[in-house]
Design a protein around this motif. Structure first.
Motif, PDB file in Angstrom:
ATOM      1  N   HIS A 140       0.807  -1.221   0.000  1.00  0.00           N
ATOM      2  CA  HIS A 140       0.000   0.000   0.000  1.00  0.00           C
ATOM      3  C   HIS A 140       0.839   1.269   0.000  1.00  0.00           C
ATOM      4  O   HIS A 140       0.304   2.353   0.059  1.00  0.00           O
ATOM      5  CB  HIS A 140      -0.939   0.023   1.213  1.00  0.00           C
ATOM      6  CG  HIS A 140      -1.990  -1.050   1.159  1.00  0.00           C
ATOM      7  ND1 HIS A 140      -3.002  -1.044   0.238  1.00  0.00           N
ATOM      8  CD2 HIS A 140      -2.154  -2.159   1.911  1.00  0.00           C
ATOM      9  CE1 HIS A 140      -3.766  -2.108   0.433  1.00  0.00           C
ATOM     10  NE2 HIS A 140      -3.271  -2.799   1.434  1.00  0.00           N
ATOM     11  N   GLY A 141       2.185   1.164  -0.045  1.00  0.00           N
ATOM     12  CA  GLY A 141       3.053   2.335  -0.083  1.00  0.00           C
ATOM     13  C   GLY A 141       2.696   3.315  -1.188  1.00  0.00           C
ATOM     14  O   GLY A 141       2.706   4.527  -0.967  1.00  0.00           O
ATOM     15  N   PRO A 142       2.364   2.821  -2.401  1.00  0.00           N
ATOM     16  CA  PRO A 142       1.964   3.762  -3.451  1.00  0.00           C
ATOM     17  C   PRO A 142       0.705   4.557  -3.097  1.00  0.00           C
ATOM     18  O   PRO A 142       0.543   5.692  -3.545  1.00  0.00           O
ATOM     19  CB  PRO A 142       1.702   2.858  -4.659  1.00  0.00           C
ATOM     20  CG  PRO A 142       2.532   1.651  -4.410  1.00  0.00           C
ATOM     21  CD  PRO A 142       2.524   1.458  -2.920  1.00  0.00           C
ATOM     22  N   SER A 143      -0.174   3.995  -2.261  1.00  0.00           N
ATOM     23  CA  SER A 143      -1.369   4.748  -1.886  1.00  0.00           C
ATOM     24  C   SER A 143      -0.997   5.942  -1.009  1.00  0.00           C
ATOM     25  O   SER A 143      -1.652   6.979  -1.065  1.00  0.00           O
ATOM     26  CB  SER A 143      -2.383   3.848  -1.176  1.00  0.00           C
ATOM     27  OG  SER A 143      -1.882   3.372   0.050  1.00  0.00           O
ATOM     28  N   VAL A 144       0.082   5.822  -0.223  1.00  0.00           N
ATOM     29  CA  VAL A 144       0.538   6.958   0.591  1.00  0.00           C
ATOM     30  C   VAL A 144       1.048   8.063  -0.323  1.00  0.00           C
ATOM     31  O   VAL A 144       0.705   9.237  -0.147  1.00  0.00           O
ATOM     32  CB  VAL A 144       1.626   6.518   1.594  1.00  0.00           C
ATOM     33  CG1 VAL A 144       2.241   7.718   2.297  1.00  0.00           C
ATOM     34  CG2 VAL A 144       1.040   5.552   2.610  1.00  0.00           C
ATOM     35  N   ARG A 145       1.861   7.709  -1.293  1.00  0.00           N
ATOM     36  CA  ARG A 145       2.356   8.728  -2.233  1.00  0.00           C
ATOM     37  C   ARG A 145       1.205   9.357  -3.009  1.00  0.00           C
ATOM     38  O   ARG A 145       1.175  10.568  -3.216  1.00  0.00           O
ATOM     39  CB  ARG A 145       3.372   8.109  -3.189  1.00  0.00           C
ATOM     40  CG  ARG A 145       4.711   7.829  -2.536  1.00  0.00           C
ATOM     41  CD  ARG A 145       5.771   7.455  -3.560  1.00  0.00           C
ATOM     42  NE  ARG A 145       5.436   6.246  -4.315  1.00  0.00           N
ATOM     43  CZ  ARG A 145       5.677   5.010  -3.899  1.00  0.00           C
ATOM     44  NH1 ARG A 145       6.257   4.804  -2.738  1.00  0.00           N
ATOM     45  NH2 ARG A 145       5.355   3.974  -4.653  1.00  0.00           N
ATOM     46  N   ALA A 146       0.257   8.540  -3.429  1.00  0.00           N
ATOM     47  CA  ALA A 146      -0.868   9.064  -4.212  1.00  0.00           C
ATOM     48  C   ALA A 146      -1.701  10.046  -3.398  1.00  0.00           C
ATOM     49  O   ALA A 146      -2.022  11.138  -3.877  1.00  0.00           O
ATOM     50  CB  ALA A 146      -1.737   7.920  -4.716  1.00  0.00           C
ATOM     51  N   ILE A 147      -2.053   9.687  -2.172  1.00  0.00           N
ATOM     52  CA  ILE A 147      -2.879  10.607  -1.389  1.00  0.00           C
ATOM     53  C   ILE A 147      -2.074  11.843  -0.991  1.00  0.00           C
ATOM     54  O   ILE A 147      -2.624  12.935  -0.842  1.00  0.00           O
ATOM     55  CB  ILE A 147      -3.534   9.919  -0.176  1.00  0.00           C
ATOM     56  CG1 ILE A 147      -4.692  10.788   0.333  1.00  0.00           C
ATOM     57  CG2 ILE A 147      -2.527   9.654   0.924  1.00  0.00           C
ATOM     58  CD1 ILE A 147      -5.621  10.108   1.289  1.00  0.00           C
ATOM     59  N   ALA A 181      -1.025   1.566   5.620  1.00  0.00           N
ATOM     60  CA  ALA A 181       0.060   1.119   4.749  1.00  0.00           C
ATOM     61  C   ALA A 181       1.306   0.711   5.517  1.00  0.00           C
ATOM     62  O   ALA A 181       2.126  -0.046   5.000  1.00  0.00           O
ATOM     63  CB  ALA A 181       0.413   2.223   3.755  1.00  0.00           C
ATOM     64  N   SER A 182       1.447   1.207   6.729  1.00  0.00           N
ATOM     65  CA  SER A 182       2.693   0.951   7.451  1.00  0.00           C
ATOM     66  C   SER A 182       2.714  -0.460   8.021  1.00  0.00           C
ATOM     67  O   SER A 182       1.696  -1.016   8.399  1.00  0.00           O
ATOM     68  CB  SER A 182       2.877   1.974   8.571  1.00  0.00           C
ATOM     69  OG  SER A 182       1.950   1.756   9.607  1.00  0.00           O
ATOM     70  N   GLY A 183       3.918  -0.970   8.080  1.00  0.00           N
ATOM     71  CA  GLY A 183       4.116  -2.275   8.677  1.00  0.00           C
ATOM     72  C   GLY A 183       4.564  -2.162  10.121  1.00  0.00           C
ATOM     73  O   GLY A 183       4.997  -3.135  10.710  1.00  0.00           O
TER      74      GLY A 183
END
Length: 192
Positions: free
Chosen positions: A4-11, A123-125
């Motif tokens: 989900h890392g790309p979702s952090v960049r996207a938002i 998104a974080s682990g």
């Protein structure tokens, strides 16, 4: 980092785009306040601060909404509000309509910020939460920087209303990114 890392960049980029108009106002409004039909300089201070007063009581309500609505819905609504509030400074004059626009921006900003933080949490682990939050805040800051620079440089060249319309239209670019990358999940027990 999880998938989900790309979702952090996207938002983060969606939030950055939504900040363009708000940041532009901090540079343009104190200088060009008469172009907006304002009667006194104190009105500028009220317009630039009312969103903070709106955010205080809305934080818990928006956290509650995110626990019942898909996060994507909240972020899409926030982008639409951010676009509308920036465009308002291109179309409207006078203290009352601009005050309403800034109050709506407070709601949009709360929705974006809480949606962004929830995305980071999901998104974080565990060990990468600080890194993801730093990435989110860093990318988001680009929107503020560009909004201030564009506002300051283009207001003299194109006029303040034209700049507001351009940045409002640019905010629409956040919609497809939010639709594509923000998951349509409901966050259980979301709280600000």
């Amino acid at each position: 980092m999880k998938a989900h890392g790309p979702s952090v960049r996207a938002i983060a980029w969606v939030t950055a785009v939504c900040l363009l108009g708000d940041s532009m106002l901090y540079i343009v409004l104190p200088v060009y306040w008469q172009h907006y039909g304002l009667d006194a300089l104190w009105q500028v201070g009220v317009l630039l601060s009312v969103n903070r007063f709106v955010r205080l009581p809305l934080g818990p309500l928006i956290g509650w909404l995110y626990s019942r609505l898909p996060k994507r819905t909240g972020v899409l609504a926030a982008v639409a509000l951010a676009c509308a509030t920036t465009l308002a400074f291109g179309f409207f004059s006078g203290f009352a309509p601009l005050l309403a626009a800034r109050a709506l921006w407070g709601a949009a900003w709360s929705m974006l910020r809480i949606g962004g933080y929830l995305t980071v949490l999901e998104a974080s682990g565990g060990g990468d939460r600080g890194q993801l939050l730093g990435r989110y805040n860093g990318i988001m800051g680009v929107g503020s920087l560009v909004g201030m620079l564009a506002g300051g440089l283009l207001a003299d060249l194109l006029g303040v209303r034209t700049v507001a319309l351009l940045l409002g239209a640019a905010t629409l670019a956040g919609l497809p990114f939010a639709w594509r990358f923000v998951p349509p999940t409901v966050t259980p027990s979301a709280s600000p």
